[in-house]
Motif scaffolding. Structure first.
Motif, PDB file in Angstrom:
ATOM      1  N   GLU A 117      40.767  38.629  39.013  1.00 55.63           N
ATOM      2  CA  GLU A 117      40.546  38.942  37.599  1.00 55.63           C
ATOM      3  C   GLU A 117      39.108  38.622  37.212  1.00 55.63           C
ATOM      4  N   THR A 118      38.632  39.318  36.193  1.00 51.91           N
ATOM      5  CA  THR A 118      37.321  39.016  35.630  1.00 51.91           C
ATOM      6  C   THR A 118      37.392  39.192  34.122  1.00 51.91           C
ATOM      7  N   TYR A 119      36.620  38.395  33.393  1.00 51.37           N
ATOM      8  CA  TYR A 119      36.671  38.444  31.933  1.00 51.37           C
ATOM      9  C   TYR A 119      35.587  39.349  31.345  1.00 51.37           C
ATOM     10  N   ASP A 120      34.619  39.754  32.178  1.00 54.31           N
ATOM     11  CA  ASP A 120      33.528  40.618  31.707  1.00 54.31           C
ATOM     12  C   ASP A 120      32.901  41.269  32.928  1.00 54.31           C
ATOM     13  N   GLU A 121      32.676  42.565  32.876  1.00 53.43           N
ATOM     14  CA  GLU A 121      32.189  43.284  34.061  1.00 53.43           C
ATOM     15  C   GLU A 121      30.870  42.719  34.581  1.00 53.43           C
ATOM     16  N   LYS A 122      29.963  42.356  33.676  1.00 53.66           N
ATOM     17  CA  LYS A 122      28.641  41.872  34.095  1.00 53.66           C
ATOM     18  C   LYS A 122      28.681  40.443  34.611  1.00 53.66           C
ATOM     19  N   SER A 123      29.786  39.748  34.361  1.00 57.98           N
ATOM     20  CA  SER A 123      29.871  38.349  34.808  1.00 57.98           C
ATOM     21  C   SER A 123      30.112  38.248  36.302  1.00 57.98           C
ATOM     22  N   HIS A 124      30.477  39.362  36.933  1.00 58.62           N
ATOM     23  CA  HIS A 124      30.893  39.349  38.335  1.00 58.62           C
ATOM     24  C   HIS A 124      30.052  40.331  39.144  1.00 58.62           C
ATOM     25  N   VAL A 125      29.556  39.882  40.301  1.00 57.49           N
ATOM     26  CA  VAL A 125      28.829  40.792  41.204  1.00 57.49           C
ATOM     27  C   VAL A 125      29.595  41.007  42.506  1.00 57.49           C
ATOM     28  N   TRP A 126      30.828  40.511  42.593  1.00 55.46           N
ATOM     29  CA  TRP A 126      31.754  40.834  43.671  1.00 55.46           C
ATOM     30  C   TRP A 126      31.153  40.628  45.056  1.00 55.46           C
ATOM     31  N   HIS A 127      30.588  39.434  45.249  1.00 59.83           N
ATOM     32  CA  HIS A 127      30.188  39.062  46.611  1.00 59.83           C
ATOM     33  C   HIS A 127      31.411  39.115  47.527  1.00 59.83           C
ATOM     34  N   ILE A 128      32.523  38.659  46.995  1.00 55.95           N
ATOM     35  CA  ILE A 128      33.801  38.698  47.707  1.00 55.95           C
ATOM     36  C   ILE A 128      34.832  39.362  46.806  1.00 55.95           C
ATOM     37  N   PHE A 129      35.633  40.282  47.362  1.00 55.23           N
ATOM     38  CA  PHE A 129      36.804  40.787  46.654  1.00 55.23           C
ATOM     39  C   PHE A 129      38.008  40.180  47.356  1.00 55.23           C
ATOM     40  N   GLY A 130      38.527  39.107  46.770  1.00 47.57           N
ATOM     41  CA  GLY A 130      39.601  38.358  47.401  1.00 47.57           C
ATOM     42  C   GLY A 130      40.954  38.687  46.790  1.00 47.57           C
ATOM     43  N   ILE A 131      41.850  39.230  47.590  1.00 50.61           N
ATOM     44  CA  ILE A 131      43.225  39.445  47.160  1.00 50.61           C
ATOM     45  C   ILE A 131      44.072  38.277  47.641  1.00 50.61           C
ATOM     46  N   ARG A 132      45.255  38.101  47.037  1.00 49.50           N
ATOM     47  CA  ARG A 132      46.118  36.993  47.458  1.00 49.50           C
ATOM     48  C   ARG A 132      47.529  37.485  47.760  1.00 49.50           C
ATOM     49  N   THR A 133      48.120  36.859  48.759  1.00 53.52           N
ATOM     50  CA  THR A 133      49.522  37.099  49.091  1.00 53.52           C
ATOM     51  C   THR A 133      50.064  35.883  49.831  1.00 53.52           C
ATOM     52  N   GLU A 134      51.358  35.641  49.666  1.00 54.43           N
ATOM     53  CA  GLU A 134      51.995  34.523  50.376  1.00 54.43           C
ATOM     54  C   GLU A 134      52.168  34.833  51.857  1.00 54.43           C
ATOM     55  N   ARG A 135      52.029  36.103  52.251  1.00 58.38           N
ATOM     56  CA  ARG A 135      52.210  36.497  53.652  1.00 58.38           C
ATOM     57  C   ARG A 135      50.866  36.984  54.215  1.00 58.38           C
ATOM     58  N   ARG A 136      49.868  36.122  54.090  1.00 61.84           N
ATOM     59  CA  ARG A 136      48.509  36.522  54.439  1.00 61.84           C
ATOM     60  C   ARG A 136      48.356  36.908  55.905  1.00 61.84           C
ATOM     61  N   SER A 137      48.892  36.113  56.807  1.00 62.06           N
ATOM     62  CA  SER A 137      48.725  36.402  58.241  1.00 62.06           C
ATOM     63  C   SER A 137      49.289  37.771  58.595  1.00 62.06           C
ATOM     64  N   GLU A 138      50.451  38.078  58.023  1.00 57.16           N
ATOM     65  CA  GLU A 138      51.062  39.387  58.286  1.00 57.16           C
ATOM     66  C   GLU A 138      50.198  40.511  57.735  1.00 57.16           C
ATOM     67  N   LEU A 139      49.680  40.306  56.520  1.00 53.62           N
ATOM     68  CA  LEU A 139      48.844  41.346  55.911  1.00 53.62           C
ATOM     69  C   LEU A 139      47.554  41.534  56.698  1.00 53.62           C
ATOM     70  N   GLN A 140      46.916  40.450  57.111  1.00 50.81           N
ATOM     71  CA  GLN A 140      45.671  40.562  57.864  1.00 50.81           C
ATOM     72  C   GLN A 140      45.897  41.295  59.187  1.00 50.81           C
ATOM     73  N   GLU A 141      46.979  40.982  59.853  1.00 47.48           N
ATOM     74  CA  GLU A 141      47.298  41.646  61.115  1.00 47.48           C
ATOM     75  C   GLU A 141      47.577  43.137  60.890  1.00 47.48           C
ATOM     76  N   TYR A 142      48.308  43.438  59.833  1.00 45.56           N
ATOM     77  CA  TYR A 142      48.620  44.833  59.481  1.00 45.56           C
ATOM     78  C   TYR A 142      47.344  45.624  59.196  1.00 45.56           C
ATOM     79  N   LEU A 143      46.438  45.035  58.436  1.00 41.94           N
ATOM     80  CA  LEU A 143      45.184  45.719  58.118  1.00 41.94           C
ATOM     81  C   LEU A 143      44.348  45.951  59.371  1.00 41.94           C
ATOM     82  N   SER A 144      44.306  44.957  60.252  1.00 41.28           N
ATOM     83  CA  SER A 144      43.549  45.101  61.492  1.00 41.28           C
ATOM     84  C   SER A 144      44.109  46.242  62.344  1.00 41.28           C
ATOM     85  N   LYS A 145      45.423  46.310  62.440  1.00 42.98           N
ATOM     86  CA  LYS A 145      46.050  47.382  63.214  1.00 42.98           C
ATOM     87  C   LYS A 145      45.761  48.757  62.620  1.00 42.98           C
ATOM     88  N   ASN A 146      45.478  48.780  61.316  1.00 44.64           N
ATOM     89  CA  ASN A 146      45.166  50.042  60.631  1.00 44.64           C
ATOM     90  C   ASN A 146      43.661  50.252  60.452  1.00 44.64           C
TER      91      ASN A 146
END
Length: 366
Positions: free
Chosen positions: A276-305
């Motif tokens: 989330e961000t409160y103002d577009e100019k406040s963020h320069v998105w060095h990192i776009f970090g998503i969150r999930t409780e099943r991170r290892s599974e998601l990371q493996e899935y993305l790598s396979k794709n």
């Protein structure tokens, strides 16, 4: 494979200018604290909006120099977010000061200003805010507390080149929201060189003069040492390259914002929490970090794709072996972030097709 970050493509955009710059520096025979460093310092200070910019060897040194420059003593406390990259904390402890950890806001990942005051003691000398992942900290409460308790404010702006806040209708950049700020120019940053580099920005004339000596063995005049200083200088080649890339920083940040906007509008998966961000100019998105409780599974899935991801950061500072004295402490918000965060590709050279592919693959994950 869609790379998390393609540094070759990023720097290839400036290849001709960089080649010419390096040739000119080699031909000059002057490689440290010369005109390239001076030019970049002047231009970056103007860009940030501060009176001074002092180049140094890296972002960690920038923070170490600030703390040393203020003369904080052993046992002095500096408040710092508990989920930051460990460099913020190392800078404090390596100066003999005591880091005091404060939990972040789960929505912004930045320090929670509402939790700072309860950690302030008679030993507290400063608040270090970290504009994590590229989003500027909401500073109003921090300024209020610093004034109330006569504290210094230090910014760790290593990930937030060009981010800022609208203050009474005026946009002020990170690096100009405190008494002094440290920047990193590590190659993967929004403004990155071709090696290590850093700087300090400040409006404090006395501090700036001291820092220029401290970075150079504590010397203002060769072989005359005023302070027990450091060897931490931004070399001419890195300064010259940074000066080239600085001209394009705002444009590159806008490209990141467009990708982030696309992700936030089009990633629609109930198993994924978006930043989330409160103002577009406040963020320069060095990192776009998503969150999930099943991170290892998601990371493996993305790598396979065919999608490369990274984790910023897998282990919170208070669980690191380097800080064994904290290992039994509990910072549940930080631990949740560190256990769930996954950084997906975002950069000025990420194409529309690549962003669409990332989005499509994420939406298909179950």
């Amino acid at each position: 494979m869609i790379n998390f970050l393609n540094l070759y493509k990023i720097n290839e955009c400036y290849r001709k200018e960089i080649d010419n710059k390096i040739k000119n520096i080699l031909d000059s025979g002057w490689y440290l604290l010369g005109k390239e460093c001076e030019n970049f310092e002047n231009n970056y200070a103007k860009y940030i909006g501060t009176k001074h910019c002092i180049g140094c060897a890296n972002g960690l040194d920038a923070l170490r120099l600030i703390i040393n420059g203020y003369g904080f003593k052993e046992g002095d406390e500096i408040i710092v977010p508990s989920n930051t990259y460990i460099a913020s904390i190392l800078a404090i402890s390596q100066n003999g000061c005591t880091p005091v950890l404060v939990e972040p806001d789960i929505k912004t990942y930045n320090i929670n200003p509402e939790l700072i005051e309860e950690k302030i003691t008679p030993k507290t000398k400063a608040i270090m805010v970290v504009h994590l992942y590229g989003q500027a900290v909401q500073m109003e409460k921090v300024w209020e507390l610093a004034k109330k308790y006569n504290l210094k404010i230090i910014e760790d702006s290593a990930q937030a080149h060009g981010a800022g806040l609208n203050i009474n209708g005026i946009f002020k950049k990170t690096g100009n929201l405190s008494d002094a700020s440290g920047f990193s120019f590590y190659p993967g940053k929004n403004l990155g060189c071709l090696g290590d580099g850093g700087c300090i920005t400040t409006n404090d004339d006395e501090l700036a003069q001291k820092l220029r000596a401290l970075r150079n063995y504590g010397s203002e005049k060769k072989y005359h040492n005023l302070y027990k200083g450091f060897n931490s200088r931004l070399d001419e080649i890195q300064a010259g390259i940074l000066d080239i890339k600085l001209k394009h920083l705002d444009e590159d940040n806008e490209k990141r914002r467009k990708i982030a906007k696309f992700y936030r509008e089009n990633i629609k998966n109930k198993n994924i929490i978006l930043p989330e961000t409160y103002d577009e100019k406040s963020h320069v998105w060095h990192i776009f970090g998503i969150r999930t409780e099943r991170r290892s599974e998601l990371q493996e899935y993305l790598s396979k794709n065919g999608i490369q991801t990274l984790i910023h950061y897998p282990i919170p500072p208070h669980k690191q072996p380097a800080y064994r004295e904290w290992n039994d402490l509990s910072y549940p918000v930080s631990e949740k972030i560190h256990n769930e965060i996954l950084s997906i590709p975002i950069s000025p050279v990420l194409t529309v097709d690549e962003a669409e592919k990332v989005t499509e693959v994420l939406n298909e994950w179950h």
